[in-house]
Design a protein around this motif. Sequence first.
Motif, PDB file in Angstrom:
ATOM      1  N   GLU A  70       0.821  -1.207   0.000  1.00  0.00           N
ATOM      2  CA  GLU A  70       0.000   0.000   0.000  1.00  0.00           C
ATOM      3  C   GLU A  70       0.863   1.269   0.000  1.00  0.00           C
ATOM      4  OE1 GLU A  70      -2.584  -0.762   3.342  1.00  0.00           O
ATOM      5  OE2 GLU A  70      -4.160  -1.479   1.992  1.00  0.00           O
ATOM      6  N   THR A  71       2.016   1.198   0.629  1.00  0.00           N
ATOM      7  CA  THR A  71       2.939   2.329   0.597  1.00  0.00           C
ATOM      8  C   THR A  71       3.424   2.586  -0.823  1.00  0.00           C
ATOM      9  OG1 THR A  71       3.687   1.930   2.870  1.00  0.00           O
ATOM     10  CG2 THR A  71       5.158   3.185   1.428  1.00  0.00           C
ATOM     11  N   VAL A  72       3.800   1.500  -1.519  1.00  0.00           N
ATOM     12  CA  VAL A  72       4.286   1.622  -2.899  1.00  0.00           C
ATOM     13  C   VAL A  72       3.174   2.113  -3.814  1.00  0.00           C
ATOM     14  CG1 VAL A  72       5.133   0.318  -4.884  1.00  0.00           C
ATOM     15  CG2 VAL A  72       6.115  -0.084  -2.626  1.00  0.00           C
ATOM     16  N   GLY A  95      -4.110   0.192 -11.184  1.00  0.00           N
ATOM     17  CA  GLY A  95      -4.722  -1.085 -11.546  1.00  0.00           C
ATOM     18  C   GLY A  95      -3.942  -2.278 -11.048  1.00  0.00           C
ATOM     19  N   LEU A  96      -2.690  -2.071 -10.628  1.00  0.00           N
ATOM     20  CA  LEU A  96      -1.894  -3.177 -10.087  1.00  0.00           C
ATOM     21  C   LEU A  96      -2.106  -3.356  -8.586  1.00  0.00           C
ATOM     22  CD1 LEU A  96       1.526  -2.585 -11.904  1.00  0.00           C
ATOM     23  CD2 LEU A  96      -0.146  -4.381 -12.373  1.00  0.00           C
ATOM     24  N   ARG A  97      -2.850  -2.448  -7.947  1.00  0.00           N
ATOM     25  CA  ARG A  97      -2.989  -2.508  -6.489  1.00  0.00           C
ATOM     26  C   ARG A  97      -3.602  -3.832  -6.041  1.00  0.00           C
ATOM     27  NH1 ARG A  97      -3.796   0.973  -1.820  1.00  0.00           N
ATOM     28  NH2 ARG A  97      -3.212   2.806  -3.040  1.00  0.00           N
ATOM     29  N   VAL A  98      -4.722  -4.241  -6.627  1.00  0.00           N
ATOM     30  CA  VAL A  98      -5.383  -5.471  -6.185  1.00  0.00           C
ATOM     31  C   VAL A  98      -4.520  -6.701  -6.449  1.00  0.00           C
ATOM     32  CG1 VAL A  98      -7.331  -7.014  -6.627  1.00  0.00           C
ATOM     33  CG2 VAL A  98      -7.727  -4.579  -6.240  1.00  0.00           C
ATOM     34  N   PRO A  99      -3.949  -6.893  -7.657  1.00  0.00           N
ATOM     35  CA  PRO A  99      -3.052  -8.050  -7.837  1.00  0.00           C
ATOM     36  C   PRO A  99      -1.896  -8.058  -6.839  1.00  0.00           C
ATOM     37  CG  PRO A  99      -3.606  -7.115  -9.966  1.00  0.00           C
ATOM     38  CD  PRO A  99      -4.147  -6.180  -8.929  1.00  0.00           C
ATOM     39  N   LEU A 100      -1.332  -6.882  -6.529  1.00  0.00           N
ATOM     40  CA  LEU A 100      -0.226  -6.833  -5.574  1.00  0.00           C
ATOM     41  C   LEU A 100      -0.693  -7.164  -4.160  1.00  0.00           C
ATOM     42  CD1 LEU A 100       1.634  -3.628  -6.833  1.00  0.00           C
ATOM     43  CD2 LEU A 100       2.511  -5.966  -6.884  1.00  0.00           C
ATOM     44  N   LEU A 101      -1.875  -6.674  -3.767  1.00  0.00           N
ATOM     45  CA  LEU A 101      -2.391  -6.994  -2.434  1.00  0.00           C
ATOM     46  C   LEU A 101      -2.710  -8.482  -2.305  1.00  0.00           C
ATOM     47  CD1 LEU A 101      -4.731  -3.929  -1.736  1.00  0.00           C
ATOM     48  CD2 LEU A 101      -2.617  -4.527  -0.520  1.00  0.00           C
ATOM     49  N   ARG A 102      -3.266  -9.053  -3.341  1.00  0.00           N
ATOM     50  CA  ARG A 102      -3.562 -10.489  -3.301  1.00  0.00           C
ATOM     51  C   ARG A 102      -2.267 -11.290  -3.196  1.00  0.00           C
ATOM     52  NH1 ARG A 102      -7.965 -11.740  -7.913  1.00  0.00           N
ATOM     53  NH2 ARG A 102      -8.147 -13.678  -6.730  1.00  0.00           N
ATOM     54  N   LEU A 103      -1.216 -10.813  -3.889  1.00  0.00           N
ATOM     55  CA  LEU A 103       0.084 -11.472  -3.788  1.00  0.00           C
ATOM     56  C   LEU A 103       0.641 -11.324  -2.377  1.00  0.00           C
ATOM     57  CD1 LEU A 103       2.305 -12.887  -5.551  1.00  0.00           C
ATOM     58  CD2 LEU A 103       3.342 -10.637  -5.773  1.00  0.00           C
ATOM     59  N   PHE A 138       7.600  -6.027  -7.725  1.00  0.00           N
ATOM     60  CA  PHE A 138       8.139  -4.685  -7.482  1.00  0.00           C
ATOM     61  C   PHE A 138       8.999  -4.214  -8.656  1.00  0.00           C
ATOM     62  CE2 PHE A 138       7.799  -5.515  -2.670  1.00  0.00           C
ATOM     63  CZ  PHE A 138       6.540  -4.944  -2.635  1.00  0.00           C
ATOM     64  N   ARG A 139       9.710  -5.142  -9.282  1.00  0.00           N
ATOM     65  CA  ARG A 139      10.484  -4.751 -10.469  1.00  0.00           C
ATOM     66  C   ARG A 139       9.552  -4.300 -11.590  1.00  0.00           C
ATOM     67  NH1 ARG A 139      13.718  -9.045 -12.680  1.00  0.00           N
ATOM     68  NH2 ARG A 139      12.859 -10.613 -11.276  1.00  0.00           N
ATOM     69  N   LEU A 140       8.381  -4.913 -11.668  1.00  0.00           N
ATOM     70  CA  LEU A 140       7.400  -4.500 -12.673  1.00  0.00           C
ATOM     71  C   LEU A 140       6.921  -3.075 -12.388  1.00  0.00           C
ATOM     72  CD1 LEU A 140       5.585  -5.350 -15.096  1.00  0.00           C
ATOM     73  CD2 LEU A 140       3.877  -6.049 -13.399  1.00  0.00           C
ATOM     74  N   VAL A 141       6.644  -2.776 -11.125  1.00  0.00           N
ATOM     75  CA  VAL A 141       6.218  -1.422 -10.764  1.00  0.00           C
ATOM     76  C   VAL A 141       7.293  -0.407 -11.143  1.00  0.00           C
ATOM     77  CG1 VAL A 141       5.687   0.109  -8.825  1.00  0.00           C
ATOM     78  CG2 VAL A 141       4.669  -2.176  -8.920  1.00  0.00           C
ATOM     79  N   ASP A 142       8.539  -0.712 -10.810  1.00  0.00           N
ATOM     80  CA  ASP A 142       9.635   0.205 -11.144  1.00  0.00           C
ATOM     81  C   ASP A 142       9.767   0.398 -12.647  1.00  0.00           C
ATOM     82  OD1 ASP A 142      10.381   0.804  -8.579  1.00  0.00           O
ATOM     83  OD2 ASP A 142      11.942  -0.736  -8.442  1.00  0.00           O
ATOM     84  N   ARG A 143       9.615  -0.676 -13.402  1.00  0.00           N
ATOM     85  CA  ARG A 143       9.769  -0.582 -14.855  1.00  0.00           C
ATOM     86  C   ARG A 143       8.674   0.294 -15.461  1.00  0.00           C
ATOM     87  NH1 ARG A 143      12.608  -4.713 -17.101  1.00  0.00           N
ATOM     88  NH2 ARG A 143      13.358  -4.827 -14.962  1.00  0.00           N
ATOM     89  N   VAL A 144       7.452   0.133 -14.988  1.00  0.00           N
ATOM     90  CA  VAL A 144       6.347   0.957 -15.486  1.00  0.00           C
ATOM     91  C   VAL A 144       6.576   2.423 -15.113  1.00  0.00           C
ATOM     92  CG1 VAL A 144       3.874   1.411 -15.322  1.00  0.00           C
ATOM     93  CG2 VAL A 144       4.693  -0.950 -15.449  1.00  0.00           C
ATOM     94  N   ALA A 145       7.021   2.672 -13.880  1.00  0.00           N
ATOM     95  CA  ALA A 145       7.251   4.052 -13.438  1.00  0.00           C
ATOM     96  C   ALA A 145       8.375   4.703 -14.244  1.00  0.00           C
ATOM     97  CB  ALA A 145       7.580   4.078 -11.949  1.00  0.00           C
TER      98      ALA A 145
END
Length: 663
Positions: A295-297, A317-325, A341-348
């Motif tokens: 949730e912080t990320v 849109g990645l929040r729910v998949p990440l929370l479920r993970l 997390f690497r996916l989040v960084d790559r998108v950002a």
Amino acid sequence: MSHRPHTREQAAEQALSLLARAREGFLKALLEGAGGVIRHQAWQDVLSAAAGACFDELVGGRRAPKAPDAAPGVRSINLVRSDESDYSIALINLDRRLQERCGRDLAALHLRLRLQLVEGGIELTEESPLGTATVCRALRVLKEVEKLSPAQALQLLQRLEQPIGDRLSRFYQDLEHELADEALAIRGQVTRGLFAPIRPAAADEEEDWTDTPAARASLPIDPVDALRLASLARRETAPAPAGSVAPGLASALVERIEAWLVERQKFGGVPAALGASELGALLSPAQAVAVEVVETVCGRAESDPELPQTIRTFLGGLRVPLLRLALRSEKLLSIERHPAFRLVDRVANLGRTLPPDCSPELPVCRGLASMVRSLGRLPRPTRRDFELALGVLDALLATRQKSAIARAAQHIDTAVHMERREVALHQASRAVYLLVGQEPASVARNFLERYWVHVLAKAVYRYGPDSPQWASRLLIANRLLACATPPADEALRRKMLGEFPALIHDLDEGLAWIALPAKQAGSALSSVQVLHASLLAGRTPPVPTLRRTTSPPTLKKPEGSHGLLTLKHKQYVAGELSLPPEWAGLRVGDSVAVGLPNDKVMRGYVAHVAPAGQVVLISDADHDAVMAITARALAQQAESPETRLYRDVSLVDQAATDKLLGT
């Protein structure tokens, strides 16, 4: 230890101290380089005094303590008040070769000095006082004061070139590294004690740590792991919740929370803090910490002002998949960075390179949307699913970059041709600068900077800097400057009167050679004739209107080059335009944004760097647009806040660090 901001007086003192240190080091390096050739102490004193005077002139008259026994005439340095034009040409060519040898090191040092001195109220010009022009002008003074013959002076230049070039290059590198190390040390002092025991600060005490990128980078532990440990420690000291879940019901609780997340995502949106909700209170410590990190990320990703709204929506849109993970994965917060997390960084990192108003219909955005939807539809996302998504994104970005570089391939010949012209104009501008130096505005100077620089550029472009054609055009420039000096006696007046018609003929021929329109050529020559007539009649010569020695680069669409823009200087530019150090090593594939004179921004990949590194092709990754930009134009546009060289940064680390520091 408290680090309070410097007062203006302290900053000014530090700037003056740095200036004196640079001056002293430069003169020492110059004498060390020349010492193996020039053994006479008197000659060394003249050379040092002349270089010091030129240094002071270029920093606006701020003089360090005067060198002992300074030679007469040292404060008035001029390359063109002599009939020995061959020596002037040799000095100009020496400057060119020294630039080729150590110009890149000088540019990096000059930029660092400008940035540090401006804090103390000292603004350097584009021409570095530590530069090769200072050396050449000092060598001119040495020749004049010691009355060396042309043959002796030319021989001296040949013997001095290598030792001076080697020593200056080493000096530029060493001083730039010293200043860089000192800057890092200062930042290190600011960040010391960051993890010292926390104690209340006194009312009049300032905090040691400042919220800067350097301070953030100084964290001695992986930010995500630090946040995990801090969260666990906080939960261990907190009272246990009254409604703790029995171990046998944990799996059913996870299923219930996942169903609730999916339902909220479809109809009401996901709450900002699952961990703070009633369901979150029932999670195990490991699950609760993982949820807090996610949730912080996600909170940082969805509010980051550097990211376009389109990208923030995708990250949301990645929040729910990440929370479920986070509810199921035991390795999400392991030291090895999880693919999620690497996916989040790559998108950002992709998002930072896109325009703030980028459309969701861009091909890369459509690809991201498809990937996010796929993860959102998974009944139970796993590490493998995020690894696959990361692979899809990498392939998408690689194809995007490859296509952009391929689009620019058709313009490589144009870039090479443009670089030749840029190098020629640069050499011509350097030659004019060395001829006129820091002399005040005059008709002769104005003529050389506005018109004759293009004659010189064409000569060096067509025939090279060692050609007779180049030398002959420099000789004409010398003759013009000599004729701009009031005659000392009647004999000199008659000599000037006899030589002037031939000079006007040569100037006219040069302007015709560059196809200057007849009206402009006539006006330019008329101003020179008026100057000459005033001098011969003993009247005060006319002074031209204020000139611009550093013109802005010109943005243009060349005819016949589909989709190509060019950004380059087309006029005389005084001094050196220094690229920021990080731009000096620009490579194919780097992602950049360049602010343009029309207030637009060119974004894309570096698709080609011309052989001499003086022209770069930038190809838009999402549109059919390519820009060829010269290094000097890029250096000037680097001052725009829109101009950026993108390097990957971790949004995940930024979010964790902010959380740790309470920002």
